[in-house]
Design a protein around this motif. Structure first.
Motif, short mmCIF file in Angstrom:
data_model
loop_
_atom_site.label_atom_id
_atom_site.label_comp_id
_atom_site.label_asym_id
_atom_site.label_seq_id
_atom_site.Cartn_x
_atom_site.Cartn_y
_atom_site.Cartn_z
N GLU A 30 11.81 58.05 64.76
CA GLU A 30 12.20 56.72 64.18
C GLU A 30 11.15 55.62 64.57
O GLU A 30 10.89 54.79 63.64
N ARG A 33 8.72 56.03 62.13
CA ARG A 33 8.97 55.82 60.82
C ARG A 33 9.19 54.41 60.47
O ARG A 33 8.68 53.54 59.59
N ARG A 34 9.44 53.66 61.64
CA ARG A 34 9.45 51.94 61.31
C ARG A 34 8.21 51.51 61.23
O ARG A 34 7.88 50.51 60.68
N LYS A 35 7.22 51.96 62.12
CA LYS A 35 5.92 51.57 61.89
C LYS A 35 5.32 51.57 60.39
O LYS A 35 4.63 50.81 59.88
N ALA A 109 16.51 53.83 55.31
CA ALA A 109 15.47 53.18 55.46
C ALA A 109 14.38 53.04 54.52
O ALA A 109 13.71 52.20 54.15
N ALA A 130 18.15 46.77 61.79
CA ALA A 130 16.88 47.01 61.01
C ALA A 130 16.81 47.26 59.73
O ALA A 130 15.92 46.77 59.02
N ARG A 134 15.58 44.90 56.26
CA ARG A 134 14.54 45.53 55.33
C ARG A 134 15.35 45.44 53.94
O ARG A 134 14.59 44.87 53.03
#
Length: 327
Positions: A30, A33-35, A109, A130, A134
């Protein structure tokens, strides 16, 4: 034009990691993936196939994300979605995901990046903050079904009220020993419909001075059957069982039959959803307006896609009890 290499440099990862984050997000942690997604957003990167799709005109694409393979109710909601499209040239793309009782959704996401979507309907899939941020930042019209989140249109029913309906009905039949069969919860990050239905059932029974026995099983008839056998073989045996949906209730009814128990004389059974299975079994169940929820969600989404503004709308649909021979 921004390339995948630019995204890799911005995120501080390899090109292959960027590719995995976009195309197989469940294989990437995770934080990574967020980066990657933050870099994608900052650079405005669009995958090549998606760039081609965005050049098309005249056909919109709506994504519907739900646990289709696990729940027949999800397919019925899509029927409602389709009925609301009218003559508009729309493509409906289905994304099959596990129940929120089992896992979070890494796919959610990355959907705005990996598929050309003009809007998305999320069915029984809670948003974490989050992902919600997005979706808002990307201005992707989004409607939630069965859940709510600040800032998003939603269509829902009151699962706790459904649990109270089931309890009230069984209490009115004079029962005093109760059990609940729900879906096994593998993720504590979200409150599932099964948990909310149990909460309402417990509350109503507590007000009448009763406490139900609670058992959980995977969402399949075989697992429900095995767990229901244990419930019905216990002493003292419950005389009334509320199952979190009709599939689990079917397992209870079969277990009763195998143990030589009469329904409803020895044990009464209530389910949740109401469809062909409930009708075929003569199952008393809490009826959800499944097709109506899909239709209403699509109408809300098209309104947003067409530029509709204004306050967020939260539409509550009514539940009712369908009383049949199992009680």
């Amino acid at each position: 034009m921004t390339t995948i290499r630019d995204v890799a440099v911005e995120a501080g990862v390899s090109v292959s990691t960027v590719s995995l984050a976009l195309n197989a997000p469940e294989r990437v942690s995770e934080p990574t993936r967020r980066k990657v997604l933050a870099a994608v957003d900052a650079l405005g990167f669009v995958p090549k196939a998606d760039a081609v799709a965005r050049a098309r005109r005249g056909v919109g694409r709506i994504g519907v994300l739900a646990a289709f393979s696990a729940y027949h109710s999800a397919a019925r909601r899509v029927n409602g979605v389709m009925s609301a499209t009218g003559s508009r040239p729309l493509e409906i793309v289905l994304f099959d995901q596990e129940s929120s009782a089992r896992s979070a959704s890494p796919l959610l996401a990355s959907l705005p990046v990996t598929g050309r979507l003009d809007g998305i309907i999320l069915v029984s899939r809670p948003l974490d903050d989050a992902v919600a941020t997005r979706l808002r930042d990307l201005r992707l019209p989004t409607v939630l079904v069965d859940v709510r989140h600040s800032g998003f249109d939603s269509v829902h029913t009151d699962d706790e009220a459904g649990g109270r309906l089931a309890a009230g009905h069984l209490l009115s039949r004079g029962h005093a020993r109760f059990a609940f069969l729900g879906e096994e919860q593998r993720s504590d990050r979200y409150v599932s419909p099964s948990q909310r239905r149990l909460a309402g059932f417990r509350t109503a029974l507590a007000e009448a001075g009763h406490t139900p026995v609670v058992r959980l099983a995977r969402h399949e008839v075989g697992q429900a059957l095995a767990t229901a056998r244990e419930l019905l073989a216990a002493e003292p045996r419950p005389t009334a069982i509320f199952a979190a949906d009709d599939t689990l209730a079917a397992g209870v009814m079969r277990a009763a039959h195998e143990l030589g128990l009469a329904v409803p004389a020895d044990v009464a059974v209530v389910g949740f959803d109401d469809g062909e299975l409930a009708e075929a079994l003569g199952l008393t169940t809490v009826r959800q307006p499944l097709e109506e929820s899909g239709r209403t969600a699509m109408e809300l989404l098209l309104r947003r896609i067409d530029g509709g503004t204004g306050a967020v709308r939260e539409i509550m649909l009514r539940l009712e009890l369908a009383v049949r021979g199992s009680t």
